[in-house]
Design an enzyme around this catalytic site. Structure first.
Site: not given
Length: 428
Positions: A171, A201-205
């Protein structure tokens, strides 16, 4: 000048399993690669691709139009049709057939955008992100099975493994590919690239191309480094996806609501919410009772301490951030900056990290004076500030490019994911 689409033919090579020599000799002859139709194949030199982004808070469809040039140049990305619906597929974890209906509705957009005679040659792909990664495996698979059935019923070209859950590393990498492609930094002669910050909403990169070897050598584990081949060059990226640190998942963690039981009677309180506020809030198909502290204190300092526990000891600070590439920040970074009045909702803009901090303080410390039209804005802005500063280690004066679209194309991993189908990036 619009950026060219690199190595598009090599992807079609993968699909058709042609040899490299066959591909280059048939470079201008798409009729040998794409499914045959009753008329001369792709005589308009226009072709299409459809990518579904199944996120934790919504499902989006990207319909890309590519044009093959009459010259020796590679095809170019002409435009994108984008549409989204809420909630995300994970909200239907107990009712997977409803997820299928969501996909059917969005497929109507593809049918209206792609000419009927091109349907059979237009690849259709769905990749799910943190929303499904956070679900139990059997529930996630049930949703994917329903989507696969809808895809198989459609008139489009459905490649192998067309419906899947994308891992967090890909991602981040594919978002980096998208943004650098759209900004023209993936050309062979380009020496500069841009970094990306994606807050879902659920993860950050976070993903960027380091200039200092120490950045790679000082990662906590090997998973923070990804190498892939592109333009006959090997890129070595610093990249990591933090599952559970997306904006909505961070709300749950700050509220101490992760894995909580007795949701029907329990109320989760926070100093980040207005004192007199109490309401229901849903994420991932689960509804929570949330409120401020009616008899307690609220404000920025207390809120910061609540969100700090979501970041501290979890987010790694790269060795090198200052004086590196410009960082493009999008998704909820962009949305909350708009909500807070920091940037225009169309144009976006450049912000310093301290701009988030300043506005977070203003929002949090004035919660009692205004009706709670956006009751989570204090929590969200404070979390973004904490994530950038105490998490990744950005300085107050670090400039970020807040963007929603680049060259009228959505800033996301979706374009990079479609390019991955067009060419094997050999990510490892």
């Amino acid at each position: 000048m619009k950026p060219t689409v690199p190595l598009l033919l090599l992807v079609l090579l993968t699909v058709a399993q042609l040899s490299q020599a066959q591909v280059w000799t048939s470079f201008l002859d798409f009729s040998r690669i794409l499914p045959s139709l009753s008329r001369p194949a792709n005589h308009s030199r226009i072709f299409y691709a459809v990518m579904f982004d199944a996120g934790s808070t919504g499902t989006r469809i990207h319909v890309y139009t590519f044009i093959h040039s009459d010259s020796a140049e590679l095809p170019v990305l002409d435009n994108e049709m984008f549409h989204s619906v809420k909630p995300g597929l994970s909200a239907y974890a107990d009712y997977p057939e409803m997820a299928g209906q969501t996909v059917r509705v969005l497929l109507k957009v593809a049918k209206k955008t792609v000419p009927r005679l091109e349907w059979k040659r237009t690849p259709l792909v769905l990749k799910a992100t943190a929303g499904l990664r956070l679900l139990a495996a059997e529930k996630a698979q049930a949703l994917l099975t329903v989507v696969q059935h809808v895809f198989d019923e459609s008139p489009f070209l459905v490649p192998d493994n067309s419906v899947s859950i994308m891992n967090g590393t890909n991602e981040g990498i594919l978002a980096w590919v998208s943004l650098n492609f759209l900004t023209g930094h993936l050309k062979a002669q380009s020496k500069k690239t841009v970094g990306i910050l994606d807050l879902g909403g659920g993860s950050t990169q976070i993903t960027f191309l380091p200039k200092l070897r120490e950045t790679i050598e000082n990662v906590p584990v090997a998973d923070y480094v990804a190498r892939f081949d592109f333009f006959n060059s090997t890129f070595e990226l610093y990249t990591y996806s933090y599952l559970g640190n997306g904006l909505m998942a961070a709300r749950l963690a700050a509220l101490d609501a992760l894995g909580a039981e007795g949701l029907e009677w329990q109320v989760f309180k926070s100093s980040c919410l207005p004192k007199k506020f109490r309401d229901e809030w849903s994420f991932g198909g689960v509804t929570y009772q949330v409120s401020g502290h009616p008899d307690g204190d609220a404000g920025y300092k207390l809120c910061y301490q609540e969100v700090l526990k979501v970041v501290k000891g979890i987010i790694h600070q790269p060795y090198e951030l200052e004086d590196t590439n410009v960082f493009y920040a999008f998704s909820y970074y962009f949305d909350r900056a708009v909500d807070a009045g920091l940037i225009d909702d169309v144009q976006g803009g450049m912000l310093e990290v301290r701009d988030f901090k300043k506005r977070a303080k203003e929002v949090c410390n004035k919660m009692a004076k205004y009706p709670p039209t956006n009751p989570f804005l204090c929590m969200d802005m404070t979390y973004i500030t904490c994530l950038l500063k105490d998490g990744f280690g950005f300085k107050d004066r670090t400039m970020l490019q807040l963007t929603k679209k680049v060259n009228n194309v959505e800033a996301s991993w979706a374009l990079g994911a479609m390019l991955e189908y067009f060419h094997n990036l050999k990510i490892h």
